[in-house]
Design a protein around this motif. Structure first.
Motif, PDB file in Angstrom:
ATOM      1  N   ALA A  59      46.113   4.336  -2.078  1.00 22.18           N
ATOM      2  CA  ALA A  59      45.250   3.755  -1.047  1.00 22.18           C
ATOM      3  C   ALA A  59      43.857   4.376  -1.034  1.00 22.18           C
ATOM      4  O   ALA A  59      42.857   3.652  -0.927  1.00 22.18           O
ATOM      5  N   TRP A  60      43.785   5.707  -1.117  1.00 19.72           N
ATOM      6  CA  TRP A  60      42.463   6.353  -1.028  1.00 19.72           C
ATOM      7  C   TRP A  60      41.547   5.963  -2.186  1.00 19.72           C
ATOM      8  O   TRP A  60      40.393   5.592  -1.945  1.00 19.72           O
ATOM      9  N   PRO A  61      42.008   6.010  -3.436  1.00 16.41           N
ATOM     10  CA  PRO A  61      41.127   5.548  -4.518  1.00 16.41           C
ATOM     11  C   PRO A  61      40.774   4.065  -4.395  1.00 16.41           C
ATOM     12  O   PRO A  61      39.649   3.656  -4.715  1.00 16.41           O
ATOM     13  N   LEU A  62      41.718   3.242  -3.929  1.00 14.89           N
ATOM     14  CA  LEU A  62      41.408   1.820  -3.749  1.00 14.89           C
ATOM     15  C   LEU A  62      40.359   1.609  -2.671  1.00 14.89           C
ATOM     16  O   LEU A  62      39.480   0.740  -2.804  1.00 14.89           O
ATOM     17  N   LEU A  63      40.441   2.403  -1.607  1.00 15.75           N
ATOM     18  CA  LEU A  63      39.428   2.322  -0.557  1.00 15.75           C
ATOM     19  C   LEU A  63      38.059   2.693  -1.119  1.00 15.75           C
ATOM     20  O   LEU A  63      37.063   2.004  -0.869  1.00 15.75           O
ATOM     21  N   GLY A  64      38.012   3.756  -1.904  1.00 18.14           N
ATOM     22  CA  GLY A  64      36.753   4.160  -2.539  1.00 18.14           C
ATOM     23  C   GLY A  64      36.222   3.092  -3.481  1.00 18.14           C
ATOM     24  O   GLY A  64      35.019   2.813  -3.516  1.00 18.14           O
TER      25      GLY A  64
ATOM     26  N   GLY B 279      36.794  -0.107  -3.293  1.00 15.47           N
ATOM     27  CA  GLY B 279      36.302  -1.220  -2.473  1.00 15.47           C
ATOM     28  C   GLY B 279      34.916  -0.942  -1.916  1.00 15.47           C
ATOM     29  O   GLY B 279      34.053  -1.832  -1.904  1.00 15.47           O
ATOM     30  N   LEU B 280      34.705   0.284  -1.461  1.00 13.44           N
ATOM     31  CA  LEU B 280      33.375   0.646  -0.955  1.00 13.44           C
ATOM     32  C   LEU B 280      32.340   0.628  -2.076  1.00 13.44           C
ATOM     33  O   LEU B 280      31.205   0.175  -1.876  1.00 13.44           O
ATOM     34  N   ALA B 281      32.727   1.098  -3.268  1.00 13.40           N
ATOM     35  CA  ALA B 281      31.810   1.055  -4.412  1.00 13.40           C
ATOM     36  C   ALA B 281      31.465  -0.387  -4.772  1.00 13.40           C
ATOM     37  O   ALA B 281      30.304  -0.700  -5.079  1.00 13.40           O
ATOM     38  N   ALA B 282      32.441  -1.284  -4.717  1.00 10.56           N
ATOM     39  CA  ALA B 282      32.183  -2.698  -5.009  1.00 10.56           C
ATOM     40  C   ALA B 282      31.266  -3.313  -3.960  1.00 10.56           C
ATOM     41  O   ALA B 282      30.395  -4.137  -4.288  1.00 10.56           O
ATOM     42  N   LEU B 283      31.426  -2.890  -2.710  1.00 10.39           N
ATOM     43  CA  LEU B 283      30.543  -3.375  -1.645  1.00 10.39           C
ATOM     44  C   LEU B 283      29.104  -2.912  -1.879  1.00 10.39           C
ATOM     45  O   LEU B 283      28.161  -3.703  -1.766  1.00 10.39           O
ATOM     46  N   VAL B 284      28.935  -1.655  -2.220  1.00  8.05           N
ATOM     47  CA  VAL B 284      27.599  -1.132  -2.538  1.00  8.05           C
ATOM     48  C   VAL B 284      27.026  -1.897  -3.729  1.00  8.05           C
ATOM     49  O   VAL B 284      25.862  -2.327  -3.720  1.00  8.05           O
ATOM     50  N   HIS B 285      27.842  -2.087  -4.759  1.00  9.13           N
ATOM     51  CA  HIS B 285      27.400  -2.777  -5.969  1.00  9.13           C
ATOM     52  C   HIS B 285      26.984  -4.222  -5.683  1.00  9.13           C
ATOM     53  O   HIS B 285      26.059  -4.742  -6.312  1.00  9.13           O
ATOM     54  N   ALA B 286      27.642  -4.850  -4.729  1.00 11.38           N
ATOM     55  CA  ALA B 286      27.304  -6.239  -4.392  1.00 11.38           C
ATOM     56  C   ALA B 286      25.865  -6.358  -3.911  1.00 11.38           C
ATOM     57  O   ALA B 286      25.175  -7.330  -4.237  1.00 11.38           O
ATOM     58  N   PHE B 287      25.394  -5.374  -3.153  1.00  7.57           N
ATOM     59  CA  PHE B 287      24.033  -5.420  -2.611  1.00  7.57           C
ATOM     60  C   PHE B 287      23.022  -4.701  -3.493  1.00  7.57           C
ATOM     61  O   PHE B 287      21.839  -5.060  -3.500  1.00  7.57           O
ATOM     62  N   LEU B 288      23.487  -3.688  -4.192  1.00 10.07           N
ATOM     63  CA  LEU B 288      22.609  -2.905  -5.068  1.00 10.07           C
ATOM     64  C   LEU B 288      23.250  -2.846  -6.456  1.00 10.07           C
ATOM     65  O   LEU B 288      23.898  -1.860  -6.811  1.00 10.07           O
ATOM     66  N   PRO B 289      23.097  -3.906  -7.264  1.00  8.74           N
ATOM     67  CA  PRO B 289      23.840  -4.037  -8.514  1.00  8.74           C
ATOM     68  C   PRO B 289      23.556  -2.956  -9.552  1.00  8.74           C
ATOM     69  O   PRO B 289      24.295  -2.827 -10.517  1.00  8.74           O
TER      70      PRO B 289
ATOM     71  N   LEU C  72      23.743   0.198  -8.800  1.00  7.61           N
ATOM     72  CA  LEU C  72      24.581   1.332  -8.397  1.00  7.61           C
ATOM     73  C   LEU C  72      26.065   0.998  -8.581  1.00  7.61           C
ATOM     74  O   LEU C  72      26.463  -0.165  -8.505  1.00  7.61           O
ATOM     75  N   CYS C  73      26.847   1.997  -8.814  1.00  9.48           N
ATOM     76  CA  CYS C  73      28.316   1.852  -8.927  1.00  9.48           C
ATOM     77  C   CYS C  73      28.708   0.745  -9.898  1.00  9.48           C
ATOM     78  O   CYS C  73      29.600  -0.061  -9.623  1.00  9.48           O
ATOM     79  N   VAL C  74      28.064   0.735 -11.046  1.00 15.20           N
ATOM     80  CA  VAL C  74      28.245  -0.359 -12.005  1.00 15.20           C
ATOM     81  C   VAL C  74      29.688  -0.449 -12.513  1.00 15.20           C
ATOM     82  O   VAL C  74      30.223  -1.556 -12.651  1.00 15.20           O
ATOM     83  N   THR C  75      30.326   0.668 -12.776  1.00 18.79           N
ATOM     84  CA  THR C  75      31.691   0.635 -13.321  1.00 18.79           C
ATOM     85  C   THR C  75      32.713   1.345 -12.426  1.00 18.79           C
ATOM     86  O   THR C  75      33.885   1.444 -12.793  1.00 18.79           O
ATOM     87  N   THR C  76      32.304   1.817 -11.285  1.00 24.42           N
ATOM     88  CA  THR C  76      33.186   2.618 -10.430  1.00 24.42           C
ATOM     89  C   THR C  76      34.451   1.877 -10.027  1.00 24.42           C
ATOM     90  O   THR C  76      35.567   2.388 -10.187  1.00 24.42           O
ATOM     91  N   ALA C  77      34.320   0.690  -9.489  1.00 20.05           N
ATOM     92  CA  ALA C  77      35.488  -0.058  -9.003  1.00 20.05           C
ATOM     93  C   ALA C  77      36.423  -0.431 -10.154  1.00 20.05           C
ATOM     94  O   ALA C  77      37.631  -0.224 -10.065  1.00 20.05           O
ATOM     95  N   SER C  78      35.875  -0.965 -11.231  1.00 17.23           N
ATOM     96  CA  SER C  78      36.728  -1.394 -12.344  1.00 17.23           C
ATOM     97  C   SER C  78      37.409  -0.199 -13.002  1.00 17.23           C
ATOM     98  O   SER C  78      38.593  -0.275 -13.373  1.00 17.23           O
TER      99      SER C  78
ATOM    100  N   LYS D 179      41.511   0.259 -13.188  1.00 10.95           N
ATOM    101  CA  LYS D 179      42.174   0.459 -14.484  1.00 10.95           C
ATOM    102  C   LYS D 179      43.015   1.732 -14.477  1.00 10.95           C
ATOM    103  O   LYS D 179      44.142   1.751 -14.994  1.00 10.95           O
ATOM    104  N   GLN D 180      42.491   2.818 -13.894  1.00 10.98           N
ATOM    105  CA  GLN D 180      43.240   4.074 -13.825  1.00 10.98           C
ATOM    106  C   GLN D 180      44.498   3.916 -12.966  1.00 10.98           C
ATOM    107  O   GLN D 180      45.570   4.399 -13.331  1.00 10.98           O
ATOM    108  N   LEU D 181      44.354   3.247 -11.828  1.00  2.63           N
ATOM    109  CA  LEU D 181      45.509   3.051 -10.951  1.00  2.63           C
ATOM    110  C   LEU D 181      46.545   2.123 -11.585  1.00  2.63           C
ATOM    111  O   LEU D 181      47.749   2.339 -11.437  1.00  2.63           O
ATOM    112  N   TYR D 182      46.088   1.116 -12.298  1.00  2.00           N
ATOM    113  CA  TYR D 182      47.006   0.223 -13.003  1.00  2.00           C
ATOM    114  C   TYR D 182      47.809   1.016 -14.039  1.00  2.00           C
ATOM    115  O   TYR D 182      49.029   0.852 -14.151  1.00  2.00           O
TER     116      TYR D 182
END
Length: 87
Positions: free
Chosen positions: A29-34, A36-46, A48-54, A58-61
């Motif tokens: 849950a904690w890494p997924l929350l992070g 998700g927040l990185a993807a939210l930041v990336h949505a507005f500021l593309p 930043l956090c270019v590969t963080t969410a993906s 991949k690591q959790l998978y």
């Protein structure tokens, strides 16, 4: 269905206690929350956090799909496989 069974049926099915299962679930849950927040930041500021969410997904998978079975201690003749919460 009893109230206790609602909380223990799934953890028992994967060979974990309620609190062991809680720990494993929170370790995802904690890494997924992070992520998700990185993807939210990336949505507005593309820029930043270019590969963080993906990278996190991949690591959790990999963690989820590489879990190893372990025997559950139920009875002397009743052994089933469960998933080891330690990776």
């Amino acid at each position: 269905m009893s109230l206790k069974r609602l909380f223990t049926e799934h953890p028992d099915a994967v060979g974990e206690s309620y609190f062991e299962h809680m720990g494993v679930a929170l370790s995802f849950a904690w890494p997924l929350l992070g992520a998700g927040l990185a993807a939210l930041v990336h949505a507005f500021l593309p820029f930043l956090c270019v590969t963080t969410a993906s990278k996190t997904v991949k690591q959790l998978y990999a963690r989820m799909t590489n879990r190893t079975p372990r025997p559950v201690q139920q009875g002397a003749n009743d052994r089933m496989l469960a998933w080891d919460p330690v990776i």
